[in-house]
Design a protein around this motif. Structure first.
Motif, PDB file in Angstrom:
ATOM      1  N   ARG A  61      -1.668  10.516  -5.109  1.00  0.00           N
ATOM      2  CA  ARG A  61      -0.403   9.684  -4.288  1.00  0.00           C
ATOM      3  C   ARG A  61       0.358  10.032  -3.821  1.00  0.00           C
ATOM      4  NH1 ARG A  61      -2.880   5.872  -1.208  1.00  0.00           N
ATOM      5  NH2 ARG A  61      -4.484   4.625  -2.941  1.00  0.00           N
ATOM      6  N   ARG A  62       1.343  10.149  -2.447  1.00  0.00           N
ATOM      7  CA  ARG A  62       2.797  10.542  -2.613  1.00  0.00           C
ATOM      8  C   ARG A  62       3.867   9.641  -2.599  1.00  0.00           C
ATOM      9  NH1 ARG A  62       1.088  13.780   3.163  1.00  0.00           N
ATOM     10  NH2 ARG A  62       0.172  11.382   2.995  1.00  0.00           N
ATOM     11  N   GLU A  83       3.710   6.340   0.233  1.00  0.00           N
ATOM     12  CA  GLU A  83       3.069   5.863   0.188  1.00  0.00           C
ATOM     13  C   GLU A  83       2.814   4.364  -0.100  1.00  0.00           C
ATOM     14  OE1 GLU A  83      -1.367   7.561  -0.025  1.00  0.00           O
ATOM     15  OE2 GLU A  83      -0.342   9.286  -0.343  1.00  0.00           O
ATOM     16  N   LYS A  84       3.658   4.367  -1.470  1.00  0.00           N
ATOM     17  CA  LYS A  84       3.401   2.931  -1.686  1.00  0.00           C
ATOM     18  C   LYS A  84       3.816   1.470  -0.859  1.00  0.00           C
ATOM     19  CE  LYS A  84       7.030   2.351  -5.500  1.00  0.00           C
ATOM     20  NZ  LYS A  84       8.099   3.263  -4.413  1.00  0.00           N
ATOM     21  N   TRP A  88       0.126   1.874  -9.211  1.00  0.00           N
ATOM     22  CA  TRP A  88      -1.390   1.995  -8.389  1.00  0.00           C
ATOM     23  C   TRP A  88      -2.474   2.065  -9.986  1.00  0.00           C
ATOM     24  CZ3 TRP A  88      -1.725   2.144  -3.444  1.00  0.00           C
ATOM     25  CH2 TRP A  88      -0.804   3.459  -3.031  1.00  0.00           C
TER      26      TRP A  88
END
Length: 198
Positions: free
Chosen positions: A158-159, A162-163, A79
């Motif tokens: 973020r989890r 999510e990416k 991220w």
């Protein structure tokens, strides 16, 4: 002093005589059984909560490969490049939030020279946070470090899931050059801004 370590790679912390928790352990029961004075978390995927946080308030330390308050939660290295946020490492206390606890130490990132990929920068950050922890741990354990509240700001935590969509678009996965990740992130943000303005 007794330390319970929550980590898939406890040997990297070099804490002699520490008790190592298993992923499926009841962490509170394990901490009480070994008489833990401190709990140290590094790469632990489970969120700590409830009675454990109450019983060990101010004595649960986490190593995180981001420059908090930026990039809380999962995959902070990814991220930081995708969203063009500050890069670094932090040692902080765990509280009821996700990577929101008071900071004990943090440093901006120092990356190795040469081609940089998500994989190489991840390894650089791991080495840096481990070195930072080893330097500050004696003072933390002795109560000589005053925790500092995190500065305001930073995106939401973020989890891991999510990416996925973004990551699948990378040309070489973890071996993608970070400049490519930055460029793809800029394009995505510009497209997203254009979509929200319609």
């Amino acid at each position: 002093m007794s330390v319970l370590v929550l980590s898939p790679y406890p040997e990297r912390l070099a804490l002699p005589d520490a008790t190592i928790a298993d992923e499926d352990d009841d962490v509170l029961a394990r901490a009480e059984a070994c008489g833990a004075d401190w709990i140290v978390s590094y790469g632990w995927r489970r969120i700590l909560k409830g009675a454990l946080l109450e019983r060990y308030a101010g004595r649960i330390v986490n190593l995180h490969i981001s420059y908090l308050p930026h990039n809380r939660g999962a995959d902070p290295n990814f991220w930081s490049w995708w969203e063009d946020t500050p890069k670094g490492v932090s040692v902080h206390l765990i509280d009821e939030g996700v990577d929101t606890g008071a900071i004990l130490a943090r440093e901006e990132a120092r990356f190795s020279p040469g081609p940089r990929t998500l994989a190489t920068t991840y390894e650089d950050l791991r080495a840096q946070v481990e070195a930072l922890f080893k330097r500050v741990w004696p003072d933390i354990a002795a109560g000589r470090v005053r925790p500092q509240p995190q500065p305001p700001g930073g995106p939401r935590p973020r989890r891991a899931a999510e990416k996925t969509a973004f990551f699948e678009a990378l040309p070489a996965g973890w071996d993608t050059p970070v400049e490519t990740v930055e460029a793809m992130g800029r394009t995505w943000r510009a497209d997203e801004q254009e979509r929200t303005m319609r």
